[in-house]
Design an enzyme around this catalytic site. Structure first.
Site, PDB file in Angstrom:
ATOM      1  N   LYS A  11      55.792  29.463  47.241  1.00 16.81           N
ATOM      2  CA  LYS A  11      55.562  28.032  46.993  1.00 16.81           C
ATOM      3  C   LYS A  11      56.186  27.203  48.124  1.00 16.81           C
ATOM      4  O   LYS A  11      55.562  26.303  48.672  1.00 16.81           O
ATOM      5  CB  LYS A  11      56.221  27.682  45.665  1.00 16.81           C
ATOM      6  CG  LYS A  11      55.849  26.351  45.078  1.00 16.81           C
ATOM      7  CD  LYS A  11      56.472  26.299  43.683  1.00 16.81           C
ATOM      8  CE  LYS A  11      56.144  25.028  42.972  1.00 16.81           C
ATOM      9  NZ  LYS A  11      56.586  25.073  41.574  1.00 16.81           N
ATOM     10  N   LYS A  58      52.952  35.249  34.368  1.00 16.57           N
ATOM     11  CA  LYS A  58      52.458  35.595  33.025  1.00 16.57           C
ATOM     12  C   LYS A  58      53.624  35.684  32.047  1.00 16.57           C
ATOM     13  O   LYS A  58      54.714  36.132  32.410  1.00 16.57           O
ATOM     14  CB  LYS A  58      51.758  36.951  33.062  1.00 16.57           C
ATOM     15  CG  LYS A  58      50.280  36.900  33.438  1.00 16.57           C
ATOM     16  CD  LYS A  58      49.655  38.281  33.194  1.00 16.57           C
ATOM     17  CE  LYS A  58      48.278  38.425  33.795  1.00 16.57           C
ATOM     18  NZ  LYS A  58      47.206  37.754  33.077  1.00 16.57           N
ATOM     19  N   ARG A  64      44.618  45.816  26.781  1.00 23.73           N
ATOM     20  CA  ARG A  64      43.204  45.722  27.192  1.00 23.73           C
ATOM     21  C   ARG A  64      42.862  46.818  28.210  1.00 23.73           C
ATOM     22  O   ARG A  64      41.780  47.387  28.188  1.00 23.73           O
ATOM     23  CB  ARG A  64      42.966  44.324  27.777  1.00 23.73           C
ATOM     24  CG  ARG A  64      41.575  44.027  28.255  1.00 23.73           C
ATOM     25  CD  ARG A  64      41.239  42.535  28.163  1.00 23.73           C
ATOM     26  NE  ARG A  64      42.204  41.649  28.774  1.00 23.73           N
ATOM     27  CZ  ARG A  64      42.173  41.245  30.047  1.00 23.73           C
ATOM     28  NH1 ARG A  64      41.226  41.664  30.840  1.00 23.73           N
ATOM     29  NH2 ARG A  64      43.078  40.420  30.522  1.00 23.73           N
ATOM     30  N   ARG A  81      47.059  30.291  43.002  1.00 26.54           N
ATOM     31  CA  ARG A  81      45.660  29.948  43.353  1.00 26.54           C
ATOM     32  C   ARG A  81      45.683  28.768  44.311  1.00 26.54           C
ATOM     33  O   ARG A  81      46.248  27.720  44.005  1.00 26.54           O
ATOM     34  CB  ARG A  81      44.882  29.599  42.087  1.00 26.54           C
ATOM     35  CG  ARG A  81      43.400  29.437  42.338  1.00 26.54           C
ATOM     36  CD  ARG A  81      42.634  29.378  41.042  1.00 26.54           C
ATOM     37  NE  ARG A  81      42.653  30.639  40.334  1.00 26.54           N
ATOM     38  CZ  ARG A  81      42.536  30.735  39.006  1.00 26.54           C
ATOM     39  NH1 ARG A  81      42.384  29.672  38.274  1.00 26.54           N
ATOM     40  NH2 ARG A  81      42.545  31.925  38.429  1.00 26.54           N
ATOM     41  N   GLU A 137      49.590  38.042  43.224  1.00 24.62           N
ATOM     42  CA  GLU A 137      48.140  37.959  43.458  1.00 24.62           C
ATOM     43  C   GLU A 137      47.829  36.539  43.916  1.00 24.62           C
ATOM     44  O   GLU A 137      48.225  35.574  43.257  1.00 24.62           O
ATOM     45  CB  GLU A 137      47.373  38.265  42.165  1.00 24.62           C
ATOM     46  CG  GLU A 137      45.872  38.232  42.380  1.00 24.62           C
ATOM     47  CD  GLU A 137      45.094  38.300  41.071  1.00 24.62           C
ATOM     48  OE1 GLU A 137      44.735  39.404  40.653  1.00 24.62           O
ATOM     49  OE2 GLU A 137      44.869  37.231  40.471  1.00 24.62           O
ATOM     50  N   ALA A 159      34.232  29.068  38.667  1.00 23.79           N
ATOM     51  CA  ALA A 159      34.993  30.215  38.150  1.00 23.79           C
ATOM     52  C   ALA A 159      35.726  29.875  36.855  1.00 23.79           C
ATOM     53  O   ALA A 159      35.831  30.715  35.961  1.00 23.79           O
ATOM     54  CB  ALA A 159      35.989  30.693  39.199  1.00 23.79           C
ATOM     55  N   GLU A 182      33.126  30.020  34.097  1.00 22.92           N
ATOM     56  CA  GLU A 182      32.647  31.399  33.939  1.00 22.92           C
ATOM     57  C   GLU A 182      33.709  32.259  33.256  1.00 22.92           C
ATOM     58  O   GLU A 182      33.399  33.091  32.412  1.00 22.92           O
ATOM     59  CB  GLU A 182      32.291  31.964  35.323  1.00 22.92           C
ATOM     60  CG  GLU A 182      31.403  33.181  35.278  1.00 22.92           C
ATOM     61  CD  GLU A 182      32.200  34.478  35.259  1.00 22.92           C
ATOM     62  OE1 GLU A 182      31.584  35.527  35.007  1.00 22.92           O
ATOM     63  OE2 GLU A 182      33.425  34.444  35.474  1.00 22.92           O
TER      64      GLU A 182
HETATM   65  P1  0O2 Z   1      42.674  37.485  33.969  1.00 20.23           P
HETATM   66  O1  0O2 Z   1      42.513  37.257  32.544  1.00 20.23           O
HETATM   67  O2  0O2 Z   1      42.411  36.263  34.788  1.00 20.23           O
HETATM   68  O3  0O2 Z   1      43.984  38.128  34.325  1.00 20.23           O
HETATM   69  P2  0O2 Z   1      39.423  45.842  39.893  1.00 20.23           P
HETATM   70  O4  0O2 Z   1      38.133  45.571  39.189  1.00 20.23           O
HETATM   71  O5  0O2 Z   1      40.469  46.541  39.053  1.00 20.23           O
HETATM   72  O6  0O2 Z   1      39.283  46.379  41.286  1.00 20.23           O
HETATM   73  P3  0O2 Z   1      40.926  43.472  39.394  1.00 20.23           P
HETATM   74  O7  0O2 Z   1      42.248  44.096  39.162  1.00 20.23           O
HETATM   75  O8  0O2 Z   1      40.235  42.840  38.241  1.00 20.23           O
HETATM   76  O9  0O2 Z   1      39.954  44.429  40.175  1.00 20.23           O
HETATM   77  O10 0O2 Z   1      41.159  42.443  40.558  1.00 20.23           O
HETATM   78  P4  0O2 Z   1      40.185  41.345  41.120  1.00 20.23           P
HETATM   79  O11 0O2 Z   1      38.765  41.752  41.171  1.00 20.23           O
HETATM   80  O12 0O2 Z   1      40.835  40.937  42.404  1.00 20.23           O
HETATM   81  O13 0O2 Z   1      40.320  40.200  40.029  1.00 20.23           O
HETATM   82  C1  0O2 Z   1      41.555  39.587  39.799  1.00 20.23           C
HETATM   83  C2  0O2 Z   1      41.361  38.310  39.016  1.00 20.23           C
HETATM   84  O14 0O2 Z   1      40.399  37.486  39.666  1.00 20.23           O
HETATM   85  C3  0O2 Z   1      40.788  38.497  37.627  1.00 20.23           C
HETATM   86  O15 0O2 Z   1      41.812  38.854  36.735  1.00 20.23           O
HETATM   87  C4  0O2 Z   1      40.213  37.109  37.351  1.00 20.23           C
HETATM   88  O16 0O2 Z   1      41.234  36.172  37.056  1.00 20.23           O
HETATM   89  C5  0O2 Z   1      39.626  36.760  38.703  1.00 20.23           C
HETATM   90  N1  0O2 Z   1      38.233  37.228  38.737  1.00 20.23           N
HETATM   91  C6  0O2 Z   1      37.755  38.403  39.220  1.00 20.23           C
HETATM   92  N2  0O2 Z   1      36.439  38.477  39.060  1.00 20.23           N
HETATM   93  C7  0O2 Z   1      36.066  37.321  38.452  1.00 20.23           C
HETATM   94  C8  0O2 Z   1      34.804  36.815  38.037  1.00 20.23           C
HETATM   95  O17 0O2 Z   1      33.755  37.438  38.150  1.00 20.23           O
HETATM   96  N3  0O2 Z   1      34.799  35.574  37.452  1.00 20.23           N
HETATM   97  C9  0O2 Z   1      35.938  34.837  37.293  1.00 20.23           C
HETATM   98  N4  0O2 Z   1      35.827  33.621  36.736  1.00 20.23           N
HETATM   99  N5  0O2 Z   1      37.147  35.299  37.674  1.00 20.23           N
HETATM  100  C10 0O2 Z   1      37.207  36.522  38.249  1.00 20.23           C
HETATM  101  P5  0O2 Z   1      41.462  39.588  35.388  1.00 20.23           P
HETATM  102  O18 0O2 Z   1      42.543  40.547  35.134  1.00 20.23           O
HETATM  103  O19 0O2 Z   1      40.073  40.135  35.403  1.00 20.23           O
HETATM  104  O20 0O2 Z   1      41.498  38.480  34.329  1.00 20.23           O
END
Ligand code: 0O2
Length: 227
Positions: free
Chosen positions: A28, A55, A66, A87, A149, A161, A164
């Site tokens: 930050k 978190k 999950r 972000r 992340e 996003a 979605e």
């Molecule tokens: P949450 O509830 O936000 O924590 P992998 O598929 O394992 O290789 P991973 O670990 O899901 O990948 O990492 P990735 O693809 O970098 O995604 C990390 C986070 O980015 C996700 O966390 C979402 O927050 C966001 N994200 C990824 N794909 C999408 C998408 O298609 N739509 C939206 N709106 N957000 C997305 P989590 O754990 O999936 O969910």
């Protein structure tokens, strides 16, 4: 006072969250320095705004369950990369890569993984640049490399996003195609919007640069007594 109320089982969770909080605070500060530098010294700032979160234990446990793991601290350390998340929202796609370059140049940031969903969008139309980084946190007991992340995206991509993501959770990955199809159309519109906005911005910048060159020209001619 809180320390006195804390059970022995809770202490490792407190330590885990604390170290992630420290890591987020470090990044930050880095981003705030860049943000202020750009606002004060340059006439352009690639960072629109930034959101930070660590978190909570219940959301860490929910995610582990999950993913099919026991909700333990060891599993959280081993399997979750997004206990700390940042972000960064930019105005233009080019700003995303500019911010990435600025982070990559910092010696204490180790880039562990890059997922470029902008160059390779997901099937549903999702676009964003995802980084996993490690940053050293200096505790009294020693250095703890801590994972964060980072998602970097444009305002328009972020708008898409957010909706979605809500729909994805509401329907648990089984949203009707009438919705997913329309979301895909919106994702395409957002890509076009981002491209057009960038074109306009580049046009304005080059006009501005030309005016500045012209101004410099006039000034040097005045200085030389040509007017
Ligand atoms: P949450 O509830 O936000 O924590 P992998 O598929 O394992 O290789 P991973 O670990 O899901 O990948 O990492 P990735 O693809 O970098 O995604 C990390 C986070 O980015 C996700 O966390 C979402 O927050 C966001 N994200 C990824 N794909 C999408 C998408 O298609 N739509 C939206 N709106 N957000 C997305 P989590 O754990 O999936 O969910």
């Amino acid at each position: 006072m809180y320390e006195a109320l804390m059970t022995e089982e809770m202490k490792p969770w407190r330590d885990l969250l604390l170290v992630h909080n420290f890591a987020v605070n470090e990044v930050k500060t880095k981003l705030q320095i860049l943000d202020e530098e750009f606002r004060n010294i340059h006439d352009y700032n690639p960072i629109e705004h930034i959101r930070y979160r660590v978190k909570k234990p219940n959301s860490i446990s929910e995610k582990l369950i999950r993913l099919g793991y026991e909700p333990t601290i060891e599993n959280a350390r081993k399997h979750l990369s997004d206990i700390a998340g940042i972000r960064i929202i930019c105005s233009f796609t080019t700003d995303i890569y500019k911010v990435f370059d600025l982070l990559e140049k910092q010696d204490d940031i180790e880039i562990i993984q890059i997922k470029d969903y902008i160059k390779n969008p997901k099937k549903n139309g999702y676009k964003s640049l995802h980084l996993l980084i490690d940053i050293p946190v200096y505790l009294s007991s020693g250095v703890v490399p801590t994972r964060i992340e980072i998602q970097i995206r444009t305002i328009a991509m972020d708008f898409w996003a957010s909706l979605e993501h809500k729909i994805y959770y509401k329907y648990r990955n089984e949203a009707p195609s009438s919705i997913t199809d329309r979301l895909k159309v919106c994702a395409n519109m957002i890509s076009i919007l981002d491209e057009r906005m960038l074109e306009i911005k580049n046009e304005i910048t080059s006009l501005h640069d030309n005016e500045n060159t012209l101004d410099k020209h006039v000034i040097s001619e005045v200085e030389l007594g040509k007017e």
